[in-house]
Design an enzyme around this catalytic site. Sequence first.
Site, mmCIF file in Angstrom:
data_model
loop_
_atom_site.group_PDB
_atom_site.id
_atom_site.type_symbol
_atom_site.label_atom_id
_atom_site.label_comp_id
_atom_site.label_asym_id
_atom_site.label_seq_id
_atom_site.Cartn_x
_atom_site.Cartn_y
_atom_site.Cartn_z
ATOM 1 N N GLU A 1 -48.845 36.388 19.377
ATOM 2 C CA GLU A 1 -49.665 35.638 18.419
ATOM 3 C C GLU A 1 -50.027 36.580 17.275
ATOM 4 O OE1 GLU A 1 -52.097 32.349 21.113
ATOM 5 O OE2 GLU A 1 -52.871 34.386 21.066
ATOM 6 N N ASN B 1 -55.256 31.734 24.854
ATOM 7 C CA ASN B 1 -56.424 31.976 25.711
ATOM 8 C C ASN B 1 -57.506 30.911 25.535
ATOM 9 O OD1 ASN B 1 -55.334 34.122 27.045
ATOM 10 N ND2 ASN B 1 -56.106 35.635 25.613
ATOM 11 N N HIS C 1 -51.021 40.037 18.978
ATOM 12 C CA HIS C 1 -51.452 39.820 20.363
ATOM 13 C C HIS C 1 -50.264 39.587 21.280
ATOM 14 C CE1 HIS C 1 -53.680 37.124 23.458
ATOM 15 N NE2 HIS C 1 -53.751 38.394 23.812
ATOM 16 N N SER D 1 -57.618 39.933 22.711
ATOM 17 C CA SER D 1 -57.308 38.599 23.223
ATOM 18 C C SER D 1 -58.211 37.529 22.627
ATOM 19 C CB SER D 1 -57.498 38.566 24.743
ATOM 20 O OG SER D 1 -56.703 39.535 25.358
#
Length: 271
Positions: free
Chosen positions: A139, A177, A127, A106
């Site tokens: 991602e 994130n 991701h 992440s």
Amino acid sequence: MGSGIAEVAAKAGSTVVLRSRKQESADAMVAALGTSLAKQVSRGKLDEAEAEAVNGRVSATADLEALADCDMVIESVVEDLDVKKQLFVELDRIVKHGAILATNTSTLPVVEMAVETARPERVVGVHFFNPAAAMSLVEIVRTLLSSDETVAEAVAFAEACGKGPVVVEDRAGFIVNALLFPYLNNAVRMLENRTASRDDIDAAMKGGCGFPMGPLALLDLVGLDTSVAILDALYVEFRDPNYAVVPLLRRMVAAGQLGRKSGVGFYDYAK
Ligand SMILES: NC(=O)c1ccc[n+]([C@@H]2O[C@H](COP(=O)([O-])OP(=O)(O)OC[C@H]3O[C@@H](n4cnc5c(N)ncnc54)[C@H](O)[C@@H]3O)[C@@H](O)[C@H]2O)c1
């Protein structure tokens, strides 16, 4: 996350080898996949033959060597750079030349995993979001050493999984994130400061911003230990106080209150 990614890839038609350190946990993940598919059949979202075919494409193993012939390996172990780097050393030794070695991290620097291998140009971040079967975003993280072909193949894989990939440079937190975690962390700060109750903080962000879930419920879904690891990695990279883990969050992890996966977090899931 690992079992969710296995489900998505198997549904897309890939043959999947699901590897866990213990055979029992690998078997348990395949059994959970079977339960998830059966639910989808009973809700009319999947026909029985298709569910059987998906199940048949997934095998469980505790043996890393069983990944040798894979075209792509996506690791999704604990969010700890040393653990992931060691795994990349082993994967590079075992997995056939030319295969892509990907990480579902992440926040951690993908390039640091890449340089542990003799094929850094074949290493990317892939991701997925939680739950992988339901969330449409992937991602694709390009490092300074990833080749254009590798990025293009990872994008094509995500598209074949029915996802909408975005490509992002190798910066902690990537897009989602990096933007999301200051918000989640500050929601915990608000709870800690007694600005509002848990239920009111979550209700406010659902009702006021149209979010499907409040920030404290989302932290429980992500896992509080994983969330602390993500915030720590963001803080190390950017030194922004918004990424400095709020004490309550760290104390809850110390207390074993990890969210849904442990049964207790901001909410009690045993009830
Ligand atoms: N939780 C999320 O919402 C989410 C979303 C996207 C990506 N991720 C990423 O996915 C990865 C896994 O996160 P998760 O939430 O599934 O965590 P988790 O705690 O549910 O699972 C981690 C897995 O790693 C294994 N593990 C622990 N220590 C290990 C070691 N030393 N060597 C090998 N395996 C080890 C555990 O047995 C477990 O199977 C992390 O990189 C995380 O950042 C998580």
